[in-house]
Design a protein around this motif. Structure first.
Motif, PDB file in Angstrom:
ATOM      1  N   LYS A 147     -38.907 -54.871  79.165  1.00  0.00           N
ATOM      2  CA  LYS A 147     -37.952 -54.562  78.104  1.00  0.00           C
ATOM      3  C   LYS A 147     -38.598 -53.616  77.086  1.00  0.00           C
ATOM      4  O   LYS A 147     -39.819 -53.545  76.956  1.00  0.00           O
ATOM      5  CB  LYS A 147     -37.499 -55.832  77.392  1.00  0.00           C
ATOM      6  N   LEU A 148     -37.765 -52.887  76.361  1.00  0.00           N
ATOM      7  CA  LEU A 148     -38.298 -51.991  75.343  1.00  0.00           C
ATOM      8  C   LEU A 148     -37.464 -52.059  74.074  1.00  0.00           C
ATOM      9  O   LEU A 148     -36.254 -52.272  74.120  1.00  0.00           O
ATOM     10  CB  LEU A 148     -38.380 -50.556  75.856  1.00  0.00           C
ATOM     11  N   LEU A 149     -38.144 -51.927  72.947  1.00  0.00           N
ATOM     12  CA  LEU A 149     -37.465 -51.875  71.660  1.00  0.00           C
ATOM     13  C   LEU A 149     -36.807 -50.518  71.473  1.00  0.00           C
ATOM     14  O   LEU A 149     -37.211 -49.524  72.096  1.00  0.00           O
ATOM     15  CB  LEU A 149     -38.463 -52.109  70.523  1.00  0.00           C
ATOM     16  N   ALA A 150     -35.809 -50.479  70.614  1.00  0.00           N
ATOM     17  CA  ALA A 150     -35.151 -49.208  70.328  1.00  0.00           C
ATOM     18  C   ALA A 150     -36.143 -48.260  69.648  1.00  0.00           C
ATOM     19  O   ALA A 150     -37.034 -48.677  68.903  1.00  0.00           O
ATOM     20  CB  ALA A 150     -33.934 -49.439  69.439  1.00  0.00           C
ATOM     21  N   ARG A 151     -35.970 -46.985  69.893  1.00  0.00           N
ATOM     22  CA  ARG A 151     -36.831 -45.962  69.314  1.00  0.00           C
ATOM     23  C   ARG A 151     -36.696 -45.993  67.783  1.00  0.00           C
ATOM     24  O   ARG A 151     -35.588 -46.033  67.245  1.00  0.00           O
ATOM     25  CB  ARG A 151     -36.422 -44.608  69.870  1.00  0.00           C
ATOM     26  N   HIS A 152     -37.846 -45.962  67.092  1.00  0.00           N
ATOM     27  CA  HIS A 152     -37.803 -46.096  65.641  1.00  0.00           C
ATOM     28  C   HIS A 152     -39.058 -45.540  64.979  1.00  0.00           C
ATOM     29  O   HIS A 152     -40.086 -45.327  65.618  1.00  0.00           O
ATOM     30  CB  HIS A 152     -37.652 -47.571  65.240  1.00  0.00           C
ATOM     31  N   THR A 153     -38.948 -45.320  63.670  1.00  0.00           N
ATOM     32  CA  THR A 153     -40.092 -45.044  62.819  1.00  0.00           C
ATOM     33  C   THR A 153     -40.080 -46.098  61.708  1.00  0.00           C
ATOM     34  O   THR A 153     -39.444 -47.139  61.879  1.00  0.00           O
ATOM     35  CB  THR A 153     -40.068 -43.607  62.256  1.00  0.00           C
ATOM     36  N   HIS A 154     -40.748 -45.848  60.585  1.00  0.00           N
ATOM     37  CA  HIS A 154     -40.880 -46.874  59.553  1.00  0.00           C
ATOM     38  C   HIS A 154     -40.714 -46.247  58.172  1.00  0.00           C
ATOM     39  O   HIS A 154     -41.207 -45.146  57.928  1.00  0.00           O
ATOM     40  CB  HIS A 154     -42.252 -47.546  59.638  1.00  0.00           C
ATOM     41  N   PHE A 203     -47.974 -54.071  75.634  1.00  0.00           N
ATOM     42  CA  PHE A 203     -46.902 -53.074  75.578  1.00  0.00           C
ATOM     43  C   PHE A 203     -47.522 -51.686  75.444  1.00  0.00           C
ATOM     44  O   PHE A 203     -48.668 -51.522  75.034  1.00  0.00           O
ATOM     45  CB  PHE A 203     -45.945 -53.347  74.406  1.00  0.00           C
ATOM     46  N   HIS A 204     -46.733 -50.684  75.806  1.00  0.00           N
ATOM     47  CA  HIS A 204     -47.134 -49.281  75.667  1.00  0.00           C
ATOM     48  C   HIS A 204     -46.041 -48.585  74.878  1.00  0.00           C
ATOM     49  O   HIS A 204     -44.852 -48.765  75.155  1.00  0.00           O
ATOM     50  CB  HIS A 204     -47.309 -48.624  77.044  1.00  0.00           C
ATOM     51  N   ASP A 205     -46.436 -47.813  73.860  1.00  0.00           N
ATOM     52  CA  ASP A 205     -45.413 -47.167  73.029  1.00  0.00           C
ATOM     53  C   ASP A 205     -45.451 -45.645  73.111  1.00  0.00           C
ATOM     54  O   ASP A 205     -44.900 -44.959  72.255  1.00  0.00           O
ATOM     55  CB  ASP A 205     -45.550 -47.610  71.570  1.00  0.00           C
ATOM     56  N   GLY A 206     -46.099 -45.108  74.150  1.00  0.00           N
ATOM     57  CA  GLY A 206     -46.210 -43.663  74.294  1.00  0.00           C
ATOM     58  C   GLY A 206     -47.485 -43.108  73.706  1.00  0.00           C
ATOM     59  O   GLY A 206     -47.915 -42.003  74.065  1.00  0.00           O
ATOM     60  N   ILE A 228     -45.168 -42.199  62.436  1.00  0.00           N
ATOM     61  CA  ILE A 228     -45.102 -42.626  63.836  1.00  0.00           C
ATOM     62  C   ILE A 228     -43.647 -42.821  64.253  1.00  0.00           C
ATOM     63  O   ILE A 228     -42.906 -43.573  63.620  1.00  0.00           O
ATOM     64  CB  ILE A 228     -45.877 -43.943  64.063  1.00  0.00           C
ATOM     65  N   LEU A 229     -43.234 -42.150  65.317  1.00  0.00           N
ATOM     66  CA  LEU A 229     -41.936 -42.369  65.957  1.00  0.00           C
ATOM     67  C   LEU A 229     -42.233 -42.850  67.367  1.00  0.00           C
ATOM     68  O   LEU A 229     -42.836 -42.118  68.162  1.00  0.00           O
ATOM     69  CB  LEU A 229     -41.113 -41.085  65.985  1.00  0.00           C
ATOM     70  N   HIS A 230     -41.849 -44.088  67.676  1.00  0.00           N
ATOM     71  CA  HIS A 230     -42.239 -44.621  68.982  1.00  0.00           C
ATOM     72  C   HIS A 230     -41.190 -45.598  69.515  1.00  0.00           C
ATOM     73  O   HIS A 230     -40.244 -45.966  68.826  1.00  0.00           O
ATOM     74  CB  HIS A 230     -43.616 -45.292  68.905  1.00  0.00           C
ATOM     75  N   GLN A 231     -41.418 -46.003  70.773  1.00  0.00           N
ATOM     76  CA  GLN A 231     -40.527 -46.952  71.447  1.00  0.00           C
ATOM     77  C   GLN A 231     -41.382 -47.890  72.290  1.00  0.00           C
ATOM     78  O   GLN A 231     -41.635 -47.634  73.465  1.00  0.00           O
ATOM     79  CB  GLN A 231     -39.503 -46.220  72.312  1.00  0.00           C
ATOM     80  N   PRO A 232     -41.841 -48.999  71.706  1.00  0.00           N
ATOM     81  CA  PRO A 232     -42.689 -49.933  72.451  1.00  0.00           C
ATOM     82  C   PRO A 232     -41.966 -50.495  73.675  1.00  0.00           C
ATOM     83  O   PRO A 232     -40.832 -50.967  73.581  1.00  0.00           O
ATOM     84  CB  PRO A 232     -42.981 -51.029  71.425  1.00  0.00           C
TER      85      PRO A 232
END
Length: 217
Positions: free
Chosen positions: A140-147, A160-163, A179-183
């Motif tokens: 499964k993966l979380l939605a693409r996001h930043t903070h 997990f790998h987030d790119g 950081i913009l990522h998708q774990p």
């Protein structure tokens, strides 16, 4: 093997007591199982002592001694009784709760998306701290996001790998608005992480933003 650690600025802030309660808890959880970071923390503690010794002396207030003696003679106030906090969520079999989380109340696992659950962690010494557990199923993966601010994450189980990199049990990750990522959880099994969130996660998807607001991230 632990591959990802907090940087020295975070470790120095931890040693100096400058981190917010949630971030301090996540970093302490990492250090509990990382000899390298425990040694760095000890070094910064020593450095802090040296710096204190080098400070110029400051004259005490005239009543400093009498106030100190009054405080010594004052009757001790018993600490408030706190019931044993509930731990309604459970970790995967074979995993124990970190000692750093002793005293924390842990809510039940709640659904947030297919194959994804979260639990709210309450710190009795700081009820405003935004700390959560995430339990994400294999693949499964979380939605693409930043903070909007920062997020500190400690992997308790799985990976997990987030790119950017692979994060496995014991690893620490610090992210912010750069950081913009998708774990994405590795296919071998589920992943459980402890996270302290300052600000909000900024999801690209409108649906993800709605769910994020519901659980406070």
């Amino acid at each position: 093997m632990i591959r990802h650690h907090p940087d020295d600025s975070l470790l120095m802030a931890q040693a100096a007591g400058r981190l917010d309660s949630g971030s301090a808890l996540v970093l302490a959880t990492h250090a509990e199982h990382c000899e390298q970071c425990r040694e760095r923390l000890r070094s910064f503690d020593v450095l802090g002592g040296v710096l204190l010794e080098q400070l110029e002396p400051t004259a005490l207030a005239e009543d400093a001694l009498s106030r100190a003696l009054s405080a010594i003679d004052a009757p001790e106030t018993p600490p408030p009784h706190r019931p044993t906090p509930l731990r309604r969520a459970a970790l995967p079999e074979g995993r124990a709760w970190p000692r750093a989380m002793e005293g924390c109340a842990i809510g039940p696992w709640r659904w947030m998306a297919p194959g994804m659950r979260f639990s709210r962690v309450t710190l009795p010494w700081d009820l405003q701290a935004n700390v959560i557990l995430l339990r994400i199923g294999a693949g499964k993966l979380l939605a693409r996001h930043t903070h909007s601010d920062s997020e500190l994450t400690q992997v308790l189980h799985g990976s997990f790998h987030d790119g950017r990199a692979l994060f496995s049990a014991g690893d620490f990750d610090a992210t912010d608005d750069s950081i913009l990522h998708q774990p994405a959880v590795e296919p071998g099994g589920e992943c459980v992480c402890l996270a302290a969130v300052s600000g909000r996660l900024v999801f690209e998807s409108r649906v993800a933003r709605t769910f994020g607001s519901l659980i406070g991230i």
